[in-house]
Design a protein around this motif. Sequence first.
Motif, PDB file in Angstrom:
ATOM      1  N   PHE A 172       5.743  16.293   7.432  1.00 24.37           N
ATOM      2  CA  PHE A 172       4.710  16.155   8.414  1.00 24.37           C
ATOM      3  C   PHE A 172       4.130  14.796   8.404  1.00 24.37           C
ATOM      4  O   PHE A 172       4.030  13.834   9.147  1.00 24.37           O
ATOM      5  CB  PHE A 172       3.671  17.128   8.748  1.00 24.37           C
ATOM      6  N   TYR A 173       3.387  14.662   7.107  1.00 24.41           N
ATOM      7  CA  TYR A 173       2.946  13.273   6.962  1.00 24.41           C
ATOM      8  C   TYR A 173       3.649  12.209   6.429  1.00 24.41           C
ATOM      9  O   TYR A 173       3.505  11.037   6.584  1.00 24.41           O
ATOM     10  CB  TYR A 173       1.559  13.539   5.923  1.00 24.41           C
ATOM     11  N   ARG A 174       4.714  12.701   5.990  1.00 28.44           N
ATOM     12  CA  ARG A 174       5.767  11.793   5.173  1.00 28.44           C
ATOM     13  C   ARG A 174       5.171  10.723   4.205  1.00 28.44           C
ATOM     14  O   ARG A 174       5.675   9.738   4.244  1.00 28.44           O
ATOM     15  CB  ARG A 174       6.673  11.040   6.248  1.00 28.44           C
ATOM     16  N   PHE A 175       4.401  11.304   3.335  1.00 31.19           N
ATOM     17  CA  PHE A 175       3.808  10.519   2.147  1.00 31.19           C
ATOM     18  C   PHE A 175       4.926  10.134   1.395  1.00 31.19           C
ATOM     19  O   PHE A 175       5.935  10.915   0.905  1.00 31.19           O
ATOM     20  CB  PHE A 175       2.934  11.374   1.543  1.00 31.19           C
ATOM     21  N   PRO A 176       5.037   8.710   1.007  1.00 35.36           N
ATOM     22  CA  PRO A 176       5.506   8.409  -0.096  1.00 35.36           C
ATOM     23  C   PRO A 176       5.437   9.029  -1.454  1.00 35.36           C
ATOM     24  O   PRO A 176       6.629   9.296  -2.255  1.00 35.36           O
ATOM     25  CB  PRO A 176       5.182   6.853  -0.126  1.00 35.36           C
ATOM     26  N   VAL A 177       4.301   9.685  -1.688  1.00 33.97           N
ATOM     27  CA  VAL A 177       3.843  10.049  -3.095  1.00 33.97           C
ATOM     28  C   VAL A 177       3.130  11.348  -2.730  1.00 33.97           C
ATOM     29  O   VAL A 177       2.091  11.406  -1.908  1.00 33.97           O
ATOM     30  CB  VAL A 177       3.208   9.132  -4.054  1.00 33.97           C
ATOM     31  N   LEU A 178       3.238  12.527  -3.540  1.00 30.95           N
ATOM     32  CA  LEU A 178       2.564  13.531  -3.662  1.00 30.95           C
ATOM     33  C   LEU A 178       2.079  13.668  -5.178  1.00 30.95           C
ATOM     34  O   LEU A 178       3.030  13.803  -5.920  1.00 30.95           O
ATOM     35  CB  LEU A 178       3.019  14.975  -3.218  1.00 30.95           C
ATOM     36  N   TYR A 179       1.012  13.604  -5.288  1.00 31.50           N
ATOM     37  CA  TYR A 179       0.262  13.595  -6.656  1.00 31.50           C
ATOM     38  C   TYR A 179      -0.368  14.782  -6.926  1.00 31.50           C
ATOM     39  O   TYR A 179      -1.300  15.204  -6.320  1.00 31.50           O
ATOM     40  CB  TYR A 179      -0.592  12.367  -6.952  1.00 31.50           C
ATOM     41  N   LEU A 180       0.041  15.694  -7.998  1.00 30.40           N
ATOM     42  CA  LEU A 180      -0.567  16.581  -8.822  1.00 30.40           C
ATOM     43  C   LEU A 180      -1.477  16.271  -9.827  1.00 30.40           C
ATOM     44  O   LEU A 180      -0.915  15.983 -10.776  1.00 30.40           O
ATOM     45  CB  LEU A 180       0.249  17.867  -8.954  1.00 30.40           C
ATOM     46  N   GLU A 181      -2.586  16.372  -9.631  1.00 29.48           N
ATOM     47  CA  GLU A 181      -3.635  15.773 -10.772  1.00 29.48           C
ATOM     48  C   GLU A 181      -4.437  17.092 -11.282  1.00 29.48           C
ATOM     49  O   GLU A 181      -5.200  17.899 -10.512  1.00 29.48           O
ATOM     50  CB  GLU A 181      -4.649  15.156  -9.932  1.00 29.48           C
TER      51      GLU A 181
ATOM     52  N   PHE B  38       0.641  -1.173  -0.220  1.00 27.90           N
ATOM     53  CA  PHE B  38      -0.020  -0.303  -0.001  1.00 27.90           C
ATOM     54  C   PHE B  38       0.879   1.328  -0.012  1.00 27.90           C
ATOM     55  O   PHE B  38       1.770   1.406   0.651  1.00 27.90           O
ATOM     56  CB  PHE B  38      -1.012   0.033   1.297  1.00 27.90           C
ATOM     57  N   ILE B  39       0.535   2.088  -0.836  1.00 32.42           N
ATOM     58  CA  ILE B  39       1.151   3.256  -1.210  1.00 32.42           C
ATOM     59  C   ILE B  39       0.313   4.536  -0.584  1.00 32.42           C
ATOM     60  O   ILE B  39      -0.716   4.821  -1.151  1.00 32.42           O
ATOM     61  CB  ILE B  39       1.685   3.676  -2.399  1.00 32.42           C
ATOM     62  N   PHE B  40       0.430   5.252   0.459  1.00 30.85           N
ATOM     63  CA  PHE B  40      -0.476   6.363   0.789  1.00 30.85           C
ATOM     64  C   PHE B  40       0.047   7.560   0.188  1.00 30.85           C
ATOM     65  O   PHE B  40       1.184   8.027   0.203  1.00 30.85           O
ATOM     66  CB  PHE B  40      -0.470   6.423   2.442  1.00 30.85           C
ATOM     67  N   GLU B  41      -0.770   8.312  -0.633  1.00 31.56           N
ATOM     68  CA  GLU B  41      -0.314   9.318  -1.448  1.00 31.56           C
ATOM     69  C   GLU B  41      -1.134  10.702  -1.148  1.00 31.56           C
ATOM     70  O   GLU B  41      -2.457  10.502  -1.109  1.00 31.56           O
ATOM     71  CB  GLU B  41      -0.543   9.068  -2.838  1.00 31.56           C
ATOM     72  N   GLY B  42      -0.406  11.758  -0.957  1.00 32.61           N
ATOM     73  CA  GLY B  42      -1.037  12.931  -0.786  1.00 32.61           C
ATOM     74  C   GLY B  42      -1.678  13.341  -2.152  1.00 32.61           C
ATOM     75  O   GLY B  42      -0.646  13.139  -3.066  1.00 32.61           O
TER      76      GLY B  42
END
Length: 229
Positions: free
Chosen positions: A152-161, A113-117
Amino acid sequence: MYDIKNWRHVFKLDPAKEISDDDLERICMSNTDAIMIGGTDNVTEDNVLNLMSRVRRYPLPLALEISNIESTMPGFDFYFVPTVLNSQDTEFHNGLLHRALKEYGHMINFDEFIFEGYLVMNPDSKVSAHTKANTNLDVDDIVAFSQMANAFYRFPVLYLEYSGTFGDLKMVEAARSELTETQLFYGGGIDSLSRATEVAAIADTIVVGNIIYEDIKKALQTTKIKERT
């Protein structure tokens, strides 16, 4: 095991849209790094299962971007779980995730599982209406959200959609400038190699979707960014 940090190019397939076997083979046998299955509306267990079984014949990583619990199933290499940072509805921050964990948490392999912002950037898109996203964002907002995702959240991914429209590259650059650990995904309006090249110079990973269904040749050309980086 596959490593998403190596992904430069991803094709995103919508299970609610038709794609021929020939076009699907051309997509899956191209120089892309992975296939992602995901969409906003009409995403069902049946059409996700059908598309997954067709893609599974090909030797490349397969990810599901979760849009609802009902269409989530085993068989994928990765499950991308979006939290829409600019949504005004807590359902899209953690409500969906909470319900999924409550029901399936005991059987989940969390390594998959990859939690993405997720930042929804196009006010006219279906996903903007669906998630009740506040898209009235300036550069300072993007910087703050990127810091939130990275530090802060340390997401593996930030996705600009940008979902169907080509984005403001100043916004993409603003996000990139704040990310030291978080991987930057960009999606939206990539309908040519030149646009793919522009945004790939900033983002870690580009996601190509709509053009697959409009012009398969142009979609395939976008994979050439990997030859240039």
